[in-house]
Design a protein around this motif. Structure first.
Motif, PDB file in Angstrom:
ATOM      1  N   SER A  59      -5.661  -0.460   0.350  1.00  0.00           N
ATOM      2  CA  SER A  59      -5.920  -0.380   1.941  1.00  0.00           C
ATOM      3  C   SER A  59      -4.150  -0.220   2.735  1.00  0.00           C
ATOM      4  O   SER A  59      -3.215  -1.014   2.780  1.00  0.00           O
ATOM      5  CB  SER A  59      -5.707  -1.077   2.960  1.00  0.00           C
ATOM      6  N   ASP A  60      -3.767   1.075   2.591  1.00  0.00           N
ATOM      7  CA  ASP A  60      -2.513   0.902   2.987  1.00  0.00           C
ATOM      8  C   ASP A  60      -1.677   0.072   4.517  1.00  0.00           C
ATOM      9  O   ASP A  60      -0.877  -0.349   4.388  1.00  0.00           O
ATOM     10  CB  ASP A  60      -1.761   2.322   2.979  1.00  0.00           C
ATOM     11  N   GLU A  61      -3.056   0.418   5.200  1.00  0.00           N
ATOM     12  CA  GLU A  61      -3.150  -0.376   7.008  1.00  0.00           C
ATOM     13  C   GLU A  61      -2.389  -1.644   6.271  1.00  0.00           C
ATOM     14  O   GLU A  61      -2.434  -2.228   7.587  1.00  0.00           O
ATOM     15  CB  GLU A  61      -4.626   0.383   7.202  1.00  0.00           C
ATOM     16  N   LEU A  62      -3.770  -2.186   6.140  1.00  0.00           N
ATOM     17  CA  LEU A  62      -3.393  -4.061   5.627  1.00  0.00           C
ATOM     18  C   LEU A  62      -2.195  -4.842   4.422  1.00  0.00           C
ATOM     19  O   LEU A  62      -2.245  -5.688   4.260  1.00  0.00           O
ATOM     20  CB  LEU A  62      -4.969  -4.311   5.877  1.00  0.00           C
ATOM     21  N   ARG A  81      -5.319  -8.012  -3.383  1.00  0.00           N
ATOM     22  CA  ARG A  81      -4.020  -8.467  -3.621  1.00  0.00           C
ATOM     23  C   ARG A  81      -3.484  -8.277  -2.533  1.00  0.00           C
ATOM     24  O   ARG A  81      -3.903  -7.165  -1.759  1.00  0.00           O
ATOM     25  CB  ARG A  81      -4.118  -8.317  -4.869  1.00  0.00           C
ATOM     26  N   VAL A  82      -2.879  -9.587  -1.877  1.00  0.00           N
ATOM     27  CA  VAL A  82      -2.012  -8.966  -0.808  1.00  0.00           C
ATOM     28  C   VAL A  82      -0.774  -8.536  -1.654  1.00  0.00           C
ATOM     29  O   VAL A  82      -0.104  -8.966  -2.076  1.00  0.00           O
ATOM     30  CB  VAL A  82      -1.790  -9.948   0.087  1.00  0.00           C
ATOM     31  N   ILE A  83       0.273  -7.022  -0.831  1.00  0.00           N
ATOM     32  CA  ILE A  83       1.051  -6.530  -1.249  1.00  0.00           C
ATOM     33  C   ILE A  83       1.812  -6.588  -0.449  1.00  0.00           C
ATOM     34  O   ILE A  83       2.000  -6.669   0.482  1.00  0.00           O
ATOM     35  CB  ILE A  83       0.514  -4.544  -1.358  1.00  0.00           C
ATOM     36  N   LYS A  84       2.774  -7.412  -1.647  1.00  0.00           N
ATOM     37  CA  LYS A  84       4.095  -7.528  -0.751  1.00  0.00           C
ATOM     38  C   LYS A  84       5.021  -6.282  -0.899  1.00  0.00           C
ATOM     39  O   LYS A  84       5.690  -5.927  -2.160  1.00  0.00           O
ATOM     40  CB  LYS A  84       4.664  -8.357  -1.669  1.00  0.00           C
ATOM     41  N   LYS A  85       5.978  -5.868   0.887  1.00  0.00           N
ATOM     42  CA  LYS A  85       6.023  -4.851   0.758  1.00  0.00           C
ATOM     43  C   LYS A  85       7.923  -5.422   0.626  1.00  0.00           C
ATOM     44  O   LYS A  85       8.276  -6.948   0.335  1.00  0.00           O
ATOM     45  CB  LYS A  85       6.375  -4.496   1.898  1.00  0.00           C
TER      46      LYS A  85
END
Lengths: 97, 340
Positions: A59-62, A81-85
């Motif tokens: 989910s690119d939004e979240l 999994r939270v994607i770290k920018k």
């Protein structure tokens, strides 16, 4: 003589292929991308993007990614999994003309 | 005035559902910190896990553990515990649903595929019947005349009208394909179901998704029918699951739930209680080497609302024409509601 040997080889090949598929790690089961028309992010309810390298639905939004296990997408928020920018590179001063 | 009140009631129900979903999304993203705060303050809400009282945050995990433990023996245990009667209940469930070809079904908590397989077979039978009927309609003997007196043996205008009403003249139109999505919170249960589907040759007809009934990963208005069989009593927040069911159904869509319920006859109730608490956990230990999981399953049945209370919960979620039918004197019940 040749025909029975060919049949034997063919059977052996079939057995070997079955054995190979049964021992292939189940995570390698392919994900059917048609599912992208069916599922959405359980939090935002927006469409997801398939990342074939990581085998995840993103989910690119979240900025969260949901794993796909044995070809089955796991769309439980707690398992995402939270994607770290990546950190943006800092400018080394303004460009001079 | 009555019409306005009816509309405002409906809007009120929908708003309650929307608010629940919005709050749920916010809560999930803040869950870790809020759980810690609540624990510190000792204010975390409790819920039931069978006859045990636990924190709400623990229930989903504990239910997940139960079904991970029982997954491989789930189907055998169902047969042993109910002496095969669960199959009749599920057959009846499909008869009540009576889906037509083109129906998109979402089967929630459908892990091992019992309902989904029945749906696929039902649709295939309907399609076969339709083909037979449409084939026979046009096989006229050239020497016979139809009622209008035509002697050509060709289909009459009436035949075309009847066929169009049945949908047989839709070869040139785009047909909506039947689809069934099986969603379960437990990966192990889905994998058992997937293996069963493979053995039955049904793997191409089914879509498998791991998801939470309280936060479904499907768009609004995307399915025609939502079924949940022997799953909703395990959901931590039943009202959230009902709201989600309402959200994903298309207008006119049907909610159908098969679940254990309450036996009103005192004699049957006492025999049922004896069987549930003295026999089922023993069967669980003998067959699945798991007394505790089956103790939970039996207790969870007793904690679930009765027929009327559950029907009211379904109405609260926005469904209308809510009805229920008892099976085996109320040991199980089928609840139905429509999104209209």
């Amino acid at each position: 003589m040749a025909a029975p040997m060919a049949r034997g080889a063919s059977r052996l090949s079939l057995v070997f292929r079955r054995l190979l598929h049964s021992t292939v790690p189940s995570r390698c089961q392919e994900f059917d991308t048609k599912m992208l028309e069916i599922v959405v992010c359980p939090l935002s309810k927006k469409p997801l993007r398939y990342d074939p390298e990581k085998n995840e639905l993103v989910s690119d939004e979240l900025s969260v990614a949901y794993p796909i296990v044995n070809g089955i997408p796991n769309l439980i928020p707690e398992d995402a999994r939270v994607i770290k920018k990546p950190e943006e590179p800092q400018d080394n001063g303004a460009k001079e003309q | 005035m009555a019409a306005l009140r009816s509309v405002s009631l409906r809007v009120g129900r929908i708003c309650r559902c929307s608010n629940r979903i919005t709050v749920s999304r916010r809560n999930l993203s803040e869950q870790t910190s809020s759980d810690e705060t609540d624990k510190e303050e000792g204010t975390e809400r409790s819920t039931h896990f069978g006859f045990e009282s636990i924190n709400e945050s623990e229930k989903t995990g504990k239910v997940h553990e139960v079904f991970s433990n029982v997954a491989s023996k789930y189907d055998i245990m169902n047969d042993a515990m109910s002496l095969g009667v669960h199959r009749l209940w599920k057959d009846r469930f499909m008869q009540v649903l009576d889906p037509l070809p083109g129906t998109r079904l979402l089967d929630v908590a459908g892990g091992t595929g019992d309902i989904a397989f029945r749906f696929v077979n039902w649709i295939k039978q309907k399609e076969q019947q339709r083909r037979k009927t449409s084939g026979a309609e046009f096989r006229l003997n050239p020497l016979e005349t139809d009622e209008s007196g035509s002697d050509t043996g060709l289909p009459s205008a009436e035949d075309y009208l009847y066929s169009e009403q049945r949908g047989d003249l839709s070869d040139t139109e785009e047909k909506k394909d039947s689809k069934v999505i099986i969603c379960d919170i437990n990966q192990s249960m889905l994998e058992v179901g997937k293996e069963r589907a493979k053995k039955l040759g049904l793997e191409d007809d089914l879509v498998w998704v791991t998801g939470n009934a309280e936060e479904l990963p499907f768009p609004d208005n995307s399915v025609d029918a939502y079924t949940i069989a022997f799953g909703i009593r395990n959901v931590t927040h039943i009202e959230k699951a009902l709201c989600e069911a309402y959200r994903v159904l298309t207008p006119g869509g049907r909610f159908l739930c098969l679940e254990f319920s309450q036996v009103s006859n005192p004699l049957i109730s006492s025999v049922y209680d004896l069987y549930s608490f003295q026999v089922i956990p023993v069967l669980g230990e003998v067959i699945a080497s798991d007394w505790k999981s089956y103790q939970y399953l039996v207790e969870s049945i007793r904690r679930f609302p009765n027929q009327e209370d559950f029907a009211e919960m379904i109405r609260e979620a926005g469904f209308r024409m809510v009805t229920y039918d008892n099976l085996t004197s109320g040991v199980a019940a089928i609840h139905s509601g429509f999104k209209i």
